[in-house]
Design a protein around this motif. Structure first.
Motif, short mmCIF file in Angstrom:
data_model
loop_
_atom_site.label_atom_id
_atom_site.label_comp_id
_atom_site.label_asym_id
_atom_site.label_seq_id
_atom_site.Cartn_x
_atom_site.Cartn_y
_atom_site.Cartn_z
N GLY A 1 0.81 -1.21 0.00
CA GLY A 1 0.00 0.00 0.00
C GLY A 1 0.85 1.26 0.00
O GLY A 1 0.53 2.24 -0.69
N ALA A 2 1.93 1.25 0.77
CA ALA A 2 2.81 2.42 0.82
C ALA A 2 3.45 2.68 -0.54
O ALA A 2 3.61 3.84 -0.94
CB ALA A 2 3.88 2.22 1.89
N ALA A 3 3.81 1.62 -1.24
CA ALA A 3 4.39 1.81 -2.57
C ALA A 3 3.39 2.45 -3.52
O ALA A 3 3.75 3.33 -4.32
CB ALA A 3 4.85 0.46 -3.11
N GLU A 4 2.13 2.04 -3.43
CA GLU A 4 1.10 2.64 -4.28
C GLU A 4 0.86 4.10 -3.89
O GLU A 4 0.71 4.97 -4.76
CB GLU A 4 -0.20 1.84 -4.17
N LEU A 5 0.84 4.38 -2.60
CA LEU A 5 0.65 5.76 -2.14
C LEU A 5 1.84 6.64 -2.52
O LEU A 5 1.67 7.80 -2.89
CB LEU A 5 0.43 5.78 -0.63
N ALA A 6 3.03 6.09 -2.43
CA ALA A 6 4.23 6.87 -2.75
C ALA A 6 4.27 7.26 -4.22
O ALA A 6 4.98 8.20 -4.60
CB ALA A 6 5.48 6.09 -2.37
N ALA A 7 3.52 6.54 -5.06
CA ALA A 7 3.47 6.86 -6.48
C ALA A 7 2.51 8.00 -6.81
O ALA A 7 2.45 8.45 -7.95
CB ALA A 7 3.08 5.61 -7.27
N LEU A 8 1.75 8.48 -5.80
CA LEU A 8 0.88 9.62 -6.03
C LEU A 8 1.70 10.85 -6.39
O LEU A 8 2.86 10.99 -5.96
CB LEU A 8 0.07 9.91 -4.76
N PRO A 9 1.12 11.78 -7.14
CA PRO A 9 1.86 13.00 -7.48
C PRO A 9 2.35 13.77 -6.26
O PRO A 9 3.42 14.39 -6.29
CB PRO A 9 0.85 13.82 -8.29
N ARG A 10 1.57 13.73 -5.17
CA ARG A 10 1.97 14.40 -3.94
C ARG A 10 1.14 13.88 -2.79
O ARG A 10 0.04 13.36 -2.97
CB ARG A 10 1.78 15.92 -4.05
N ILE A 11 1.68 13.97 -1.58
CA ILE A 11 0.93 13.74 -0.35
C ILE A 11 1.23 14.92 0.57
O ILE A 11 2.38 15.14 0.96
CB ILE A 11 1.33 12.43 0.36
N ASP A 12 0.19 15.68 0.90
CA ASP A 12 0.37 16.83 1.78
C ASP A 12 0.17 16.46 3.24
O ASP A 12 0.83 17.01 4.12
CB ASP A 12 -0.61 17.94 1.39
N THR A 13 -0.75 15.55 3.49
CA THR A 13 -1.06 15.16 4.87
C THR A 13 -1.47 13.70 4.92
O THR A 13 -2.25 13.23 4.09
CB THR A 13 -2.20 16.02 5.45
N LEU A 14 -0.93 13.00 5.89
CA LEU A 14 -1.36 11.64 6.22
C LEU A 14 -2.12 11.70 7.52
O LEU A 14 -1.57 12.13 8.54
CB LEU A 14 -0.16 10.71 6.36
N ILE A 15 -3.38 11.30 7.51
CA ILE A 15 -4.17 11.20 8.74
C ILE A 15 -4.20 9.73 9.14
O ILE A 15 -4.86 8.91 8.50
CB ILE A 15 -5.59 11.76 8.57
N ALA A 16 -3.45 9.41 10.18
CA ALA A 16 -3.33 8.03 10.66
C ALA A 16 -4.52 7.73 11.57
O ALA A 16 -4.40 7.66 12.80
CB ALA A 16 -2.00 7.83 11.39
N ASN A 17 -5.67 7.57 10.94
CA ASN A 17 -6.94 7.52 11.64
C ASN A 17 -7.35 6.12 12.08
O ASN A 17 -7.94 5.94 13.15
CB ASN A 17 -8.03 8.11 10.73
N ALA A 18 -7.07 5.12 11.27
CA ALA A 18 -7.60 3.77 11.51
C ALA A 18 -7.14 3.24 12.86
O ALA A 18 -6.07 3.58 13.35
CB ALA A 18 -7.16 2.83 10.40
N GLY A 19 -7.98 2.39 13.45
CA GLY A 19 -7.60 1.80 14.72
C GLY A 19 -8.55 0.72 15.16
O GLY A 19 -9.69 0.63 14.68
N ILE A 20 -8.08 -0.10 16.07
CA ILE A 20 -8.87 -1.17 16.64
C ILE A 20 -9.29 -0.77 18.04
O ILE A 20 -8.44 -0.48 18.90
CB ILE A 20 -8.06 -2.48 16.70
N LEU A 21 -10.59 -0.70 18.28
CA LEU A 21 -11.13 -0.37 19.59
C LEU A 21 -11.40 -1.62 20.41
O LEU A 21 -11.28 -1.62 21.64
CB LEU A 21 -12.41 0.44 19.44
N SER A 22 -11.77 -2.70 19.74
CA SER A 22 -12.11 -3.93 20.42
C SER A 22 -11.70 -5.12 19.57
O SER A 22 -11.81 -5.08 18.34
CB SER A 22 -13.61 -3.99 20.71
#
Length: 313
Positions: free
Chosen positions: A84-105
């Motif tokens: 996934g990171a390789a695919e994202l790194a191929a984007l023209p630009r990334i201004d902000t990464l929101i590390a939102n995902a998480g496991i609550l239970s």
């Protein structure tokens, strides 16, 4: 409803990656960013849910159709993170990464990720850290890139035990493991910002939390689950101390977009005990910023994930 939508700056031309953007807070963050003209990339585990989230964005923000996309990313699997990171790194630009995902239970007792990490620490902390380390070159290519980590009020109730980071030595308790994982995320995030500054980077690492936000007070969306207790009595009770998840997303979006946001800050609701209210810079427990703990945790994270941030202390 949780009140009027926030007024955001024009985000045209900027790209935001939101992990876990297929539901909950992550979906609302994506919708609010798209409404302000941003290009939004939802990074999540399930393509079917990704397509449903994109369809919802197109319904509620018609102009977002050409500016929203999905990348498959399973934060509980280091191999998936690398792909996934390789695919994202191929984007023209990334201004902000929101590390939102998480496991609550975990839905039961202690469980593990594909890499045999305890699921909460493995997903909430280690998975995101591996992703961040791989995306830092793309973020550093922008003058004012940001990484927004999702914190939690629960960090106030626990202390980190680096000798039992993965709940191997003590009985597994879900809320304790969750709270410790969120404290670990915050400790890592503040240490990351210190290292970025020390190494001359303009990338900012900051933390935000949603307060007490619930589905019962959120506007309806087809892709989101119906509230379990959506009756008038429960909504009135929740409204006293909480807010909808759309409102809970606002401090996170503010940390990602507000001109006053800066590295090392902690954003959350400005109301009583940070449970609800308008986005503001709020206080975190001092031990979340402990430098010694931060250095030790950072080294442990790199050791466990096998991915270096290339940011010497």
């Amino acid at each position: 409803m949780s009140g009027p939508a926030p007024t955001l700056p024009d985000l045209s031309g900027k790209t935001f990656v939101v992990t876990g953007g297929t539901g909950g807070l992550g979906y609302w963050e994506s919708e609010q960013l798209a409404s302000a003209g941003a290009t939004v990339v939802i990074a999540a585990r399930t393509p079917e849910k990704g397509e449903a989230a994109l369809a919802s964005l197109r319904r509620h923000v018609p102009s977002a159709g050409a500016r929203a996309s999905f990348v498959r990313l399973d934060l509980a699997d280091l191999a998936s993170i690398a792909d996934g990171a390789a695919e994202l790194a191929a984007l023209p630009r990334i201004d902000t990464l929101i590390a939102n995902a998480g496991i609550l239970s975990t839905g039961g007792g202690r469980s593990t990720t594909a890499d045999r990490f305890e699921t909460m620490i493995g997903t909430n902390l280690l998975g995101h850290a591996a992703l961040i380390a791989r995306l830092l070159p793309s973020l550093r290519a922008q003058d004012t890139a940001r990484i927004v980590h999702l914190g939690s009020i629960s960090h106030e109730f626990f202390r980190l035990d680096l000798d039992d980071l993965q709940s191997n030595r003590t009985p597994f308790r879900q809320f304790r493991s969750y709270g410790r994982s969120k404290l670990a995320v915050m400790t890592y995030a503040f240490e990351l910002d210190r290292r970025l500054r020390a190494n001359g980077s303009t990338v900012a690492s900051l933390v935000a939390h949603p307060g007490f936000s619930v589905d019962e007070l959120s506007p309806p969306r087809d892709i989101l689950p119906a509230p379990k207790t959506g009756n008038p009595v429960s909504r009135a009770a929740y409204r006293l101390i909480g807010q909808g998840k759309d409102a809970g997303a606002r401090p996170i979006v503010a940390a990602a977009t507000d001109a006053a946001a800066a590295g090392g800050q902690y954003w959350g609701p400005d109301g009583w005990r940070q449970l609800k209210g308008d986005p503001a810079v709020v206080g975190a427990k001092a031990y979340a910023r402990d430098r010694t703990m931060g250095r030790t945790l950072f080294a442990r994270v790199e050791e466990l994930t096998g991915v270096s941030h290339d940011l010497p202390a």
